[in-house]
Design a protein around this motif. Sequence first.
Motif, PDB file in Angstrom:
ATOM      1  N   VAL A 192      -7.561  -9.604   9.414  1.00  0.00           N
ATOM      2  CA  VAL A 192      -8.675 -10.174  10.488  1.00  0.00           C
ATOM      3  C   VAL A 192      -7.275  -9.395  11.521  1.00  0.00           C
ATOM      4  O   VAL A 192      -8.360  -8.626  12.333  1.00  0.00           O
ATOM      5  CB  VAL A 192      -7.736 -12.049  10.278  1.00  0.00           C
ATOM      6  CG1 VAL A 192      -8.287 -12.124  11.911  1.00  0.00           C
ATOM      7  CG2 VAL A 192      -8.745 -12.874   9.339  1.00  0.00           C
ATOM      8  N   ALA A 195      -8.252  -5.952  12.090  1.00  0.00           N
ATOM      9  CA  ALA A 195      -9.921  -6.036  12.968  1.00  0.00           C
ATOM     10  C   ALA A 195     -10.032  -5.951  14.220  1.00  0.00           C
ATOM     11  O   ALA A 195     -10.202  -5.083  15.058  1.00  0.00           O
ATOM     12  CB  ALA A 195     -10.524  -6.991  12.194  1.00  0.00           C
ATOM     13  N   ALA A 196      -8.633  -6.739  14.492  1.00  0.00           N
ATOM     14  CA  ALA A 196      -8.129  -6.990  16.037  1.00  0.00           C
ATOM     15  C   ALA A 196      -8.016  -5.825  16.361  1.00  0.00           C
ATOM     16  O   ALA A 196      -8.113  -5.295  17.970  1.00  0.00           O
ATOM     17  CB  ALA A 196      -7.271  -8.211  16.222  1.00  0.00           C
ATOM     18  N   THR A 197      -6.642  -5.217  15.550  1.00  0.00           N
ATOM     19  CA  THR A 197      -6.374  -3.855  15.713  1.00  0.00           C
ATOM     20  C   THR A 197      -7.224  -2.671  16.551  1.00  0.00           C
ATOM     21  O   THR A 197      -7.276  -2.146  17.404  1.00  0.00           O
ATOM     22  CB  THR A 197      -5.477  -2.551  15.158  1.00  0.00           C
ATOM     23  OG1 THR A 197      -4.533  -4.174  14.578  1.00  0.00           O
ATOM     24  CG2 THR A 197      -4.767  -2.065  15.403  1.00  0.00           C
ATOM     25  N   GLY A 200      -8.972  -2.835  19.584  1.00  0.00           N
ATOM     26  CA  GLY A 200      -8.502  -2.553  20.453  1.00  0.00           C
ATOM     27  C   GLY A 200      -7.486  -3.401  20.822  1.00  0.00           C
ATOM     28  O   GLY A 200      -6.860  -3.228  22.003  1.00  0.00           O
ATOM     29  N   ALA A 201      -7.305  -4.635  21.108  1.00  0.00           N
ATOM     30  CA  ALA A 201      -5.993  -5.818  21.189  1.00  0.00           C
ATOM     31  C   ALA A 201      -4.609  -5.113  20.929  1.00  0.00           C
ATOM     32  O   ALA A 201      -4.309  -4.304  20.217  1.00  0.00           O
ATOM     33  CB  ALA A 201      -5.910  -6.651  20.213  1.00  0.00           C
ATOM     34  N   SER A 202      -4.367  -5.645  21.881  1.00  0.00           N
ATOM     35  CA  SER A 202      -2.713  -5.074  22.698  1.00  0.00           C
ATOM     36  C   SER A 202      -1.882  -6.042  22.093  1.00  0.00           C
ATOM     37  O   SER A 202      -1.914  -7.124  21.064  1.00  0.00           O
ATOM     38  CB  SER A 202      -2.382  -5.612  24.248  1.00  0.00           C
ATOM     39  OG  SER A 202      -2.959  -6.662  24.218  1.00  0.00           O
ATOM     40  N   GLN A 205      -2.173  -9.497  22.954  1.00  0.00           N
ATOM     41  CA  GLN A 205      -3.265  -9.925  22.709  1.00  0.00           C
ATOM     42  C   GLN A 205      -4.453 -10.582  20.876  1.00  0.00           C
ATOM     43  O   GLN A 205      -4.477 -11.353  20.765  1.00  0.00           O
ATOM     44  CB  GLN A 205      -4.885  -9.431  22.763  1.00  0.00           C
ATOM     45  CG  GLN A 205      -5.879  -9.360  24.400  1.00  0.00           C
ATOM     46  CD  GLN A 205      -5.872  -7.758  24.996  1.00  0.00           C
ATOM     47  OE1 GLN A 205      -5.935  -6.294  23.966  1.00  0.00           O
ATOM     48  NE2 GLN A 205      -6.594  -7.981  26.038  1.00  0.00           N
ATOM     49  N   GLY A 209      -4.275 -14.539  20.567  1.00  0.00           N
ATOM     50  CA  GLY A 209      -5.438 -14.673  20.284  1.00  0.00           C
ATOM     51  C   GLY A 209      -5.792 -14.738  18.858  1.00  0.00           C
ATOM     52  O   GLY A 209      -6.789 -15.208  18.319  1.00  0.00           O
ATOM     53  N   VAL A 210      -5.094 -14.203  18.234  1.00  0.00           N
ATOM     54  CA  VAL A 210      -5.314 -14.026  16.650  1.00  0.00           C
ATOM     55  C   VAL A 210      -3.585 -14.955  15.503  1.00  0.00           C
ATOM     56  O   VAL A 210      -3.709 -15.505  14.978  1.00  0.00           O
ATOM     57  CB  VAL A 210      -5.644 -12.947  15.971  1.00  0.00           C
ATOM     58  CG1 VAL A 210      -5.573 -12.601  14.422  1.00  0.00           C
ATOM     59  CG2 VAL A 210      -6.726 -11.761  16.677  1.00  0.00           C
ATOM     60  N   PRO A 213      -2.807 -18.555  17.311  1.00  0.00           N
ATOM     61  CA  PRO A 213      -4.230 -19.792  17.221  1.00  0.00           C
ATOM     62  C   PRO A 213      -4.199 -20.055  15.227  1.00  0.00           C
ATOM     63  O   PRO A 213      -4.336 -20.854  14.464  1.00  0.00           O
ATOM     64  CB  PRO A 213      -6.040 -18.887  17.150  1.00  0.00           C
ATOM     65  CG  PRO A 213      -5.607 -18.430  18.253  1.00  0.00           C
ATOM     66  CD  PRO A 213      -3.204 -17.587  18.087  1.00  0.00           C
ATOM     67  N   LEU A 214      -3.707 -18.699  14.727  1.00  0.00           N
ATOM     68  CA  LEU A 214      -3.882 -18.773  12.531  1.00  0.00           C
ATOM     69  C   LEU A 214      -2.883 -19.140  12.407  1.00  0.00           C
ATOM     70  O   LEU A 214      -2.732 -19.755  11.457  1.00  0.00           O
ATOM     71  CB  LEU A 214      -4.459 -17.987  12.440  1.00  0.00           C
ATOM     72  CG  LEU A 214      -5.957 -16.710  12.940  1.00  0.00           C
ATOM     73  CD1 LEU A 214      -6.575 -15.694  11.856  1.00  0.00           C
ATOM     74  CD2 LEU A 214      -6.880 -17.872  11.930  1.00  0.00           C
TER      75      LEU A 214
END
Lengths: 295, 336
Positions: A192, A195-197, A200-202, A205, A209-210, A213-214
């Motif tokens: 997961v 995928a965020a990387t 382009g998630a900083s 983020q 965002g990941v 929360p998880l």
Amino acid sequence: MDFLTTFPSMGRADLAALRRGIDAGFRDFSREWGEAIEAFFHPLLRFLVWFDNLLVNTPWPIILGAIGVLVWAGSRSWLMTLGSVAAFFLIGYFGMWHDTMSTLAIISVATILCVAIGIPLGILMARSNRAQSTITPVLDVMQTIPSFVYLIPVVMLLGIGRVPGLIAVCIYALPPIVRLTNLGIRLVDRDVLEAATAFGASNWQKLWGVQVPLALPNIFAGINQTIMMALAMVVIASMIGVQGLGVPVLRAISNQYLALGIMNGLAIVALAIIFDRVSQRYGQRLQAHRKGQGQ
Amino acid sequence: MSDAKISIRNLYKIFGKSPDSVLALVREGLSKEDLLAHHDHVLGINDVSLDIQPHGLQVIMGLSGSGKSTLIRHINRLIDPTAGEILIDGEDVLRMSERQLRDLRRFRTSMVFQKFGLLPHRRILQNVAYGLQVQGRSETDSTRAARHWIARVGLDGYENHYPAQLSGGMQQRVGLARALATDADILLMDEAFSALDPLIRTEMQGILLELQQELHKTIVFITHDLDEALRLGDNIAILRDGAVVQQGSAQQIVLRPADAYIHDFVKDINRGRVIRLGSLVEGDAPEGPVLPHDTLLEDALLHLSDAPGQRVAVSDRTGRIVGGVDLKSAIRAIHA
């Protein structure tokens, strides 16, 4: 064969000198810095006193109502809501309302403080292996050192009162939230995160965002443990001047008042059960997405 | 330099403690086994050069351990190479700063994963909108786009479900919609359909081909499944031990396998679904039915057996008749 039978120790005189040296050093330190440190913690004291007064001075029906609403909001269970309100009613009926409010105040403030310190610390540990290997032994010490031992320097520094009590509670209750935040973030599924990387998630983020929360179920388990441990410290904290249910327990011990001890002890147990069940239920509800249901 | 969309030049990736120290040995031809046995390093990618044309579907095929997933992760630099160059639109990905790289991943590439990589705590709508939110697009904007792509992959009505409530096939549709929603013109698909059961896999391949006809993205598709490779790929590169063993169209690979390894690979596939009439043209065109050059043999057989003399004429792209094919050679080609 003297060598084998007597341990090569430092020698009584040297040891005494060493201890005296450390004591004197710390005494000087607390004379020098005691006031500054007290001033630093002053806002905390004011908040604690304000919150304590708020709980104590608010008419009891309002507090009962508020407890009902909070328990319902956390657990969504009528049974738990009614049970909690009934428990608080009984506590009041047996004359422990005032002490219970004080305990509630210090537990709440201690929990807020632990969360505010513990979650960022846990995040730091999860992001850096070096931070993890530095902080872990400190947490080990905090969890295992007998609480009376750190009461000594805290009292020397800040005297007797609520703030040193609060600090003692926090030292004891902080480790689980730090550990479980760290663990929760490290356990986040690599796929997961990748995928965020890839999208382009900083780092920021990804964190909010990941990862956080998880990690929430674990973080909540940590908060739950922190609350439990804070409650366990109530009696010890009352030894250094914290108001609340610990005070009558302490009195019961020194005077062998059986009934007083049991009643106040059970009140602490009731608080613990309510906190525990409500926060666990809330944590479970956060995980609705993990099962195949829930909207 | 060619006008390739993605250009990979002499790429090496060595895993281990000090890859640079053994790079020279690998360049001199040290084998993967020897590198592991004597130097304790793993050779991931071995001198791969690949030009990927714009708007095409490039398949990279190989068995597990061949380095294909490692290779695709170099394109958006989820993995840094030991040596080599990766150019996207002529721009060197390896020279990009942190920020440029993030922008590359946000706006120019998107990715679909074997294990889906969906965010389990977000609903389908928020999952598909994820790439757009990372780009910094507004809530309404990204939600609107997300709804559009959810509909395109046939998931209307599931917007408010969580990923765990969906089957594998549906989850991968979400993955595909998420990747398409960002409007990136490069789509990286890492064994995207490998985790799905065969029927669903075929269905997803159909969806992808259908979308591609309209979107014309540059797709890099990783798979270990030869049938999938042959069905999807305009161009196929076969990877073994981190090196490209052969690349070309499906037909080229089936008709002229580069070595025994690839020959082994292709011997069990249905050649009738890969070879096209155009490659069998021989002699003059007969009178009678004309078939286009890109007709699959499988589809041509019936026409061939019905045709007078069991021989048909074949036309090229422009419709000009270039020659003929008879039934016998078609059957031979299928059963070679």
